[in-house]
Design a protein around this motif. Structure first.
Motif, mmCIF file in Angstrom:
data_model
loop_
_atom_site.group_PDB
_atom_site.id
_atom_site.type_symbol
_atom_site.label_atom_id
_atom_site.label_comp_id
_atom_site.label_asym_id
_atom_site.label_seq_id
_atom_site.Cartn_x
_atom_site.Cartn_y
_atom_site.Cartn_z
ATOM 1 N N ASP A 1 0.802 -1.224 0.000
ATOM 2 C CA ASP A 1 0.000 0.000 0.000
ATOM 3 C C ASP A 1 0.835 1.275 0.000
ATOM 4 O OD1 ASP A 1 -2.261 -1.515 -0.004
ATOM 5 O OD2 ASP A 1 -2.742 -1.247 2.115
ATOM 6 N N HIS A 2 2.140 1.141 0.168
ATOM 7 C CA HIS A 2 3.022 2.305 0.257
ATOM 8 C C HIS A 2 2.859 3.303 -0.890
ATOM 9 C CE1 HIS A 2 7.215 3.956 -0.602
ATOM 10 N NE2 HIS A 2 6.729 4.709 0.356
ATOM 11 N N PRO A 3 2.892 2.856 -2.149
ATOM 12 C CA PRO A 3 2.785 3.825 -3.248
ATOM 13 C C PRO A 3 1.466 4.605 -3.245
ATOM 14 C CG PRO A 3 3.478 1.668 -4.081
ATOM 15 C CD PRO A 3 3.093 1.490 -2.644
ATOM 16 N N LYS A 4 0.422 4.007 -2.688
ATOM 17 C CA LYS A 4 -0.886 4.661 -2.663
ATOM 18 C C LYS A 4 -1.032 5.566 -1.438
ATOM 19 C CE LYS A 4 -4.362 2.069 -1.584
ATOM 20 N NZ LYS A 4 -5.467 1.117 -1.559
ATOM 21 N N LEU A 5 -0.541 5.114 -0.274
ATOM 22 C CA LEU A 5 -0.791 5.841 0.978
ATOM 23 C C LEU A 5 0.139 7.028 1.213
ATOM 24 C CD1 LEU A 5 -1.456 2.858 3.416
ATOM 25 C CD2 LEU A 5 -3.129 4.352 2.313
ATOM 26 N N GLU A 6 1.421 6.859 0.933
ATOM 27 C CA GLU A 6 2.361 7.935 1.259
ATOM 28 C C GLU A 6 2.024 9.258 0.562
ATOM 29 O OE1 GLU A 6 7.090 8.769 1.931
ATOM 30 O OE2 GLU A 6 6.518 7.282 0.425
ATOM 31 N N PRO A 7 1.660 9.258 -0.720
ATOM 32 C CA PRO A 7 1.329 10.534 -1.357
ATOM 33 C C PRO A 7 0.078 11.218 -0.765
ATOM 34 C CG PRO A 7 1.775 8.867 -3.016
ATOM 35 C CD PRO A 7 1.701 8.168 -1.700
ATOM 36 N N LEU A 8 -0.817 10.434 -0.161
ATOM 37 C CA LEU A 8 -2.040 11.011 0.402
ATOM 38 C C LEU A 8 -1.764 11.834 1.656
ATOM 39 C CD1 LEU A 8 -4.463 7.984 -0.006
ATOM 40 C CD2 LEU A 8 -4.356 10.065 -1.400
ATOM 41 N N ASP A 9 -0.861 11.337 2.502
ATOM 42 C CA ASP A 9 -0.522 12.044 3.747
ATOM 43 C C ASP A 9 0.845 11.550 4.201
ATOM 44 O OD1 ASP A 9 -0.286 13.130 6.293
ATOM 45 O OD2 ASP A 9 -2.403 12.867 6.766
ATOM 46 N N GLY A 10 1.879 12.212 3.716
ATOM 47 C CA GLY A 10 3.255 11.799 4.004
ATOM 48 C C GLY A 10 3.583 11.794 5.483
ATOM 49 N N LYS A 11 3.060 12.762 6.208
ATOM 50 C CA LYS A 11 3.333 12.849 7.650
ATOM 51 C C LYS A 11 2.729 11.652 8.387
ATOM 52 C CE LYS A 11 2.647 15.923 11.595
ATOM 53 N NZ LYS A 11 2.044 17.169 12.057
ATOM 54 N N ALA A 12 1.485 11.335 8.100
ATOM 55 C CA ALA A 12 0.824 10.194 8.740
ATOM 56 C C ALA A 12 1.496 8.889 8.326
ATOM 57 C CB ALA A 12 -0.662 10.166 8.385
ATOM 58 N N TRP A 13 1.861 8.789 7.052
ATOM 59 C CA TRP A 13 2.509 7.590 6.565
ATOM 60 C C TRP A 13 3.842 7.369 7.290
ATOM 61 C CZ3 TRP A 13 7.089 6.065 4.563
ATOM 62 C CH2 TRP A 13 7.147 4.764 4.047
ATOM 63 N N THR A 14 4.632 8.429 7.436
ATOM 64 C CA THR A 14 5.929 8.335 8.109
ATOM 65 C C THR A 14 5.757 7.918 9.567
ATOM 66 O OG1 THR A 14 6.878 9.981 6.625
ATOM 67 C CG2 THR A 14 8.017 9.617 8.713
ATOM 68 N N PHE A 15 4.755 8.497 10.224
ATOM 69 C CA PHE A 15 4.482 8.165 11.627
ATOM 70 C C PHE A 15 4.129 6.682 11.762
ATOM 71 C CE2 PHE A 15 1.491 7.719 15.183
ATOM 72 C CZ PHE A 15 2.285 8.183 16.221
ATOM 73 N N LEU A 16 3.191 6.212 10.927
ATOM 74 C CA LEU A 16 2.803 4.805 10.976
ATOM 75 C C LEU A 16 3.948 3.883 10.573
ATOM 76 C CD1 LEU A 16 -0.832 4.765 9.563
ATOM 77 C CD2 LEU A 16 -0.097 4.210 11.877
ATOM 78 N N ASP A 17 4.736 4.290 9.607
ATOM 79 C CA ASP A 17 5.869 3.486 9.168
ATOM 80 C C ASP A 17 6.844 3.269 10.323
ATOM 81 O OD1 ASP A 17 7.264 2.130 6.956
ATOM 82 O OD2 ASP A 17 8.781 3.689 7.269
ATOM 83 N N GLY A 18 7.084 4.311 11.115
ATOM 84 C CA GLY A 18 7.954 4.182 12.280
ATOM 85 C C GLY A 18 7.383 3.224 13.305
ATOM 86 N N GLN A 19 6.072 3.304 13.526
ATOM 87 C CA GLN A 19 5.450 2.396 14.490
ATOM 88 C C GLN A 19 5.466 0.952 13.990
ATOM 89 O OE1 GLN A 19 1.621 4.188 15.627
ATOM 90 N NE2 GLN A 19 2.628 4.498 17.609
ATOM 91 N N ILE A 20 5.247 0.764 12.709
ATOM 92 C CA ILE A 20 5.296 -0.590 12.151
ATOM 93 C C ILE A 20 6.718 -1.136 12.242
ATOM 94 C CG2 ILE A 20 5.092 -1.914 9.994
ATOM 95 C CD1 ILE A 20 2.568 -0.205 9.414
ATOM 96 N N ASP A 21 7.719 -0.292 11.995
ATOM 97 C CA ASP A 21 9.112 -0.732 12.155
ATOM 98 C C ASP A 21 9.389 -1.166 13.593
ATOM 99 O OD1 ASP A 21 9.684 -0.294 9.488
ATOM 100 O OD2 ASP A 21 10.654 1.647 9.825
ATOM 101 N N THR A 22 8.829 -0.437 14.559
ATOM 102 C CA THR A 22 9.004 -0.803 15.971
ATOM 103 C C THR A 22 8.374 -2.163 16.250
ATOM 104 O OG1 THR A 22 9.042 1.520 16.634
ATOM 105 C CG2 THR A 22 8.527 -0.084 18.350
ATOM 106 N N VAL A 23 7.184 -2.398 15.714
ATOM 107 C CA VAL A 23 6.509 -3.686 15.886
ATOM 108 C C VAL A 23 7.334 -4.808 15.255
ATOM 109 C CG1 VAL A 23 4.499 -5.055 15.168
ATOM 110 C CG2 VAL A 23 4.177 -2.753 16.083
#
Length: 150
Positions: free
Chosen positions: A100-122
């Protein structure tokens, strides 16, 4: 027996210096753990107090629902004692997120980056060589909260 001295050090002073290595290592880990804990707590405080989070995201709810279901399923498996099942389910989370990265990041880069960091932690917690169930549950619960657990 020949003793080589370097830079004015005696063998006794070298030995004394090396005896401090375990003490330095212990202090390093104490400081690292404190900094990590305080840093995460401060980030959580900023998120909750200042409203910096995903409440105003423009990411599609349907996409977050799939991620939320996978995360919730992983947490349920972990709580039930199915570490292997939880870890396998986390691979599903990673795959879905990457797809979903190519679709989600352009919609809201800030939210995507935040969630990406949390998923990396998981992912890091779930794949750690020394399993820490509390750390895994904390990471999964934090991600569920950010995804808007229902």
């Amino acid at each position: 027996m020949t003793t080589t001295l370097t830079a004015g050090r005696t063998p006794a002073s070298t030995r004394a210096m090396l005896n401090k290595v375990p003490e330095i290592t212990i202090w390093f880990w104490i400081i690292k753990i404190l900094c990590t804990t305080v840093g995460e707590s401060f980030a959580d405080w900023i998120n909750m107090t200042l409203g910096v989070g995903l409440e105003n995201t423009s990411l599609p709810v349907a996409d977050l629902t799939v991620l939320r279901e996978i995360t919730h399923d992983s947490l349920d498996k972990l709580t039930a004692g199915d570490q292997a099942g939880a870890t396998a389910r986390i691979t599903d989370l990673e795959t879905t997120w990457d797809d979903d990265h190519p679709k989600l990041e352009p919609l809201d880069g800030k939210a995507w980056t935040f969630l990406d960091g949390q998923i990396d932690t998981v992912l890091s917690a779930m794949r750690a060589s020394h399993k820490d169930k509390a750390a895994e549950q904390t990471a999964l619960t934090a991600l569920l909260t950010s995804l808007g657990s229902s």
